[in-house]
Design a protein around this motif. Structure first.
Motif, PDB file in Angstrom:
ATOM      1  N   ARG A  93       0.804  -1.112  -0.021  1.00  0.00           N
ATOM      2  CA  ARG A  93      -0.059   0.032  -0.079  1.00  0.00           C
ATOM      3  C   ARG A  93       0.919   1.225   0.129  1.00  0.00           C
ATOM      4  NH1 ARG A  93      -1.055  -1.502   4.915  1.00  0.00           N
ATOM      5  NH2 ARG A  93      -1.543   0.415   5.676  1.00  0.00           N
ATOM      6  N   ALA A  94       2.020   1.133  -0.577  1.00  0.00           N
ATOM      7  CA  ALA A  94       2.766   2.486  -0.541  1.00  0.00           C
ATOM      8  C   ALA A  94       2.336   3.645  -1.273  1.00  0.00           C
ATOM      9  CB  ALA A  94       4.141   2.043  -1.408  1.00  0.00           C
ATOM     10  N   ASP A  95       1.475   3.393  -2.353  1.00  0.00           N
ATOM     11  CA  ASP A  95       1.004   4.560  -2.969  1.00  0.00           C
ATOM     12  C   ASP A  95      -0.115   5.249  -2.126  1.00  0.00           C
ATOM     13  OD1 ASP A  95       2.521   4.192  -5.239  1.00  0.00           O
ATOM     14  OD2 ASP A  95       1.104   2.990  -6.428  1.00  0.00           O
ATOM     15  N   HIS A  96      -0.952   4.173  -1.624  1.00  0.00           N
ATOM     16  CA  HIS A  96      -2.007   4.849  -0.538  1.00  0.00           C
ATOM     17  C   HIS A  96      -1.397   5.443   0.348  1.00  0.00           C
ATOM     18  CE1 HIS A  96      -5.919   4.609   1.579  1.00  0.00           C
ATOM     19  NE2 HIS A  96      -5.127   4.192   2.648  1.00  0.00           N
ATOM     20  N   ILE A  97      -0.335   5.134   1.093  1.00  0.00           N
ATOM     21  CA  ILE A  97       0.279   5.756   2.121  1.00  0.00           C
ATOM     22  C   ILE A  97       0.871   6.951   1.886  1.00  0.00           C
ATOM     23  CG2 ILE A  97       2.173   5.675   4.001  1.00  0.00           C
ATOM     24  CD1 ILE A  97       1.819   2.431   3.998  1.00  0.00           C
ATOM     25  N   LEU A  98       1.241   7.032   0.399  1.00  0.00           N
ATOM     26  CA  LEU A  98       1.972   8.231   0.098  1.00  0.00           C
ATOM     27  C   LEU A  98       1.043   9.554  -0.154  1.00  0.00           C
ATOM     28  CD1 LEU A  98       4.405   9.899  -1.277  1.00  0.00           C
ATOM     29  CD2 LEU A  98       3.775   8.879  -3.564  1.00  0.00           C
ATOM     30  N   THR A  99      -0.358   9.045  -0.554  1.00  0.00           N
ATOM     31  CA  THR A  99      -1.335   9.924  -1.042  1.00  0.00           C
ATOM     32  C   THR A  99      -1.578  10.450   0.410  1.00  0.00           C
ATOM     33  OG1 THR A  99      -1.826   8.711  -2.994  1.00  0.00           O
ATOM     34  CG2 THR A  99      -3.659  10.161  -1.836  1.00  0.00           C
ATOM     35  N   ARG A 100      -1.852   9.601   1.440  1.00  0.00           N
ATOM     36  CA  ARG A 100      -2.580  10.061   2.691  1.00  0.00           C
ATOM     37  C   ARG A 100      -1.558  10.661   3.584  1.00  0.00           C
ATOM     38  NH1 ARG A 100      -5.987   6.293   6.838  1.00  0.00           N
ATOM     39  NH2 ARG A 100      -6.977   8.387   8.178  1.00  0.00           N
ATOM     40  N   PHE A 101      -0.316  10.235   3.673  1.00  0.00           N
ATOM     41  CA  PHE A 101       0.635  10.704   4.653  1.00  0.00           C
ATOM     42  C   PHE A 101       1.613  11.537   4.138  1.00  0.00           C
ATOM     43  CE2 PHE A 101      -1.646   6.935   6.751  1.00  0.00           C
ATOM     44  CZ  PHE A 101      -2.294   7.665   7.837  1.00  0.00           C
ATOM     45  N   GLY A 102       2.040  11.109   3.124  1.00  0.00           N
ATOM     46  CA  GLY A 102       3.196  12.067   2.484  1.00  0.00           C
ATOM     47  C   GLY A 102       4.520  11.162   2.285  1.00  0.00           C
ATOM     48  N   GLU A 103       5.590  11.532   1.401  1.00  0.00           N
ATOM     49  CA  GLU A 103       6.699  10.890   1.050  1.00  0.00           C
ATOM     50  C   GLU A 103       7.359  10.721   2.322  1.00  0.00           C
ATOM     51  OE1 GLU A 103      10.495  11.349  -1.793  1.00  0.00           O
ATOM     52  OE2 GLU A 103       8.753  12.921  -2.385  1.00  0.00           O
ATOM     53  N   SER A 104       7.544  11.417   3.364  1.00  0.00           N
ATOM     54  CA  SER A 104       8.286  11.452   4.434  1.00  0.00           C
ATOM     55  C   SER A 104       8.057  10.194   5.163  1.00  0.00           C
ATOM     56  CB  SER A 104       8.112  12.648   5.487  1.00  0.00           C
ATOM     57  OG  SER A 104       9.002  12.371   6.770  1.00  0.00           O
ATOM     58  N   THR A 105       6.565   9.764   5.309  1.00  0.00           N
ATOM     59  CA  THR A 105       5.975   8.475   5.875  1.00  0.00           C
ATOM     60  C   THR A 105       6.293   7.435   5.133  1.00  0.00           C
ATOM     61  OG1 THR A 105       4.301   9.867   7.053  1.00  0.00           O
ATOM     62  CG2 THR A 105       4.164   7.369   6.894  1.00  0.00           C
ATOM     63  N   VAL A 106       6.247   7.654   3.877  1.00  0.00           N
ATOM     64  CA  VAL A 106       6.671   6.316   3.152  1.00  0.00           C
ATOM     65  C   VAL A 106       8.456   6.012   3.253  1.00  0.00           C
ATOM     66  CG1 VAL A 106       7.082   5.285   0.794  1.00  0.00           C
ATOM     67  CG2 VAL A 106       4.845   6.383   1.292  1.00  0.00           C
ATOM     68  N   GLU A 107       8.832   7.151   3.316  1.00  0.00           N
ATOM     69  CA  GLU A 107      10.448   6.813   3.636  1.00  0.00           C
ATOM     70  C   GLU A 107      10.753   6.363   4.944  1.00  0.00           C
ATOM     71  OE1 GLU A 107      13.013   6.666   1.405  1.00  0.00           O
ATOM     72  OE2 GLU A 107      11.408   7.067  -0.338  1.00  0.00           O
ATOM     73  N   GLN A 108       9.903   6.465   5.936  1.00  0.00           N
ATOM     74  CA  GLN A 108      10.208   6.219   7.234  1.00  0.00           C
ATOM     75  C   GLN A 108       9.677   4.684   7.590  1.00  0.00           C
ATOM     76  OE1 GLN A 108       8.490   8.566  10.798  1.00  0.00           O
ATOM     77  NE2 GLN A 108       8.032  10.076   9.133  1.00  0.00           N
ATOM     78  N   MET A 109       8.721   4.239   6.661  1.00  0.00           N
ATOM     79  CA  MET A 109       8.217   2.850   6.688  1.00  0.00           C
ATOM     80  C   MET A 109       9.461   2.147   5.837  1.00  0.00           C
ATOM     81  SD  MET A 109       4.266   3.275   6.336  1.00  0.00           S
ATOM     82  CE  MET A 109       3.754   1.912   6.958  1.00  0.00           C
ATOM     83  N   ILE A 110       9.940   2.477   4.980  1.00  0.00           N
ATOM     84  CA  ILE A 110      10.929   1.892   4.100  1.00  0.00           C
ATOM     85  C   ILE A 110      12.171   1.557   4.984  1.00  0.00           C
ATOM     86  CG2 ILE A 110      12.552   1.920   2.116  1.00  0.00           C
ATOM     87  CD1 ILE A 110      10.043   3.098   0.590  1.00  0.00           C
TER      88      ILE A 110
END
Length: 124
Positions: A3-20
């Motif tokens: 769900r990376a695209d969903h997380i990106l849309t809802r929370f932003g790139e910083s959140t995706v990078e933290q999860m990665i």
């Protein structure tokens, strides 16, 4: 990362990078001295393992490692959010392919299929 695209849309790139980064930290103990862990395209990792383990033993070891991710707090602006860190993973035995390029093509196909399914589930 599921769900990376969903997380990106809802929370932003910083959140995706933290999860990665959380996933990367969780995967770092797996490879041995002759193995390699690398960030792949987008929110993905590829791990090249040189092992004599059976496929079932290797799958058990990897499954145990990714099961530990669970839910984590990530910073979202001035707040934090508890998000599930889900991953899809698969083992491709390199010996079954004629070249490393063929293995990577299979990896890309696997990731492309996951991406397409993720887009379809968000549009239905």
């Amino acid at each position: 990362l599921q769900r990376a695209d969903h997380i990106l849309t809802r929370f932003g790139e910083s959140t995706v990078e933290q999860m990665i980064a959380l996933i990367g930290d969780g995967l770092k103990p797996i490879p041995g001295p002759r193995d390699r862990l690398m960030r792949w395209k987008g929110p993905s990792f590829v791990m090249l393992l040189n092992t004599m383990e059976s496929m079932s033993a290797l799958r058990r070891r990897l499954s145990f490692a990714v099961a530990k991710f669970g839910q984590r707090y990530v910073e979202v602006g001035k707040n934090s959010a508890l998000l599930a860190v889900g991953v899809d993973w698969v083992v491709f035995p390199q010996a079954q392919y004629p070249s490393l390029e063929a293995v990577f093509a299979e990896v890309d196909a696997f990731l492309g299929d996951k991406l397409l399914r993720g887009v379809a589930s968000h549009t239905e």
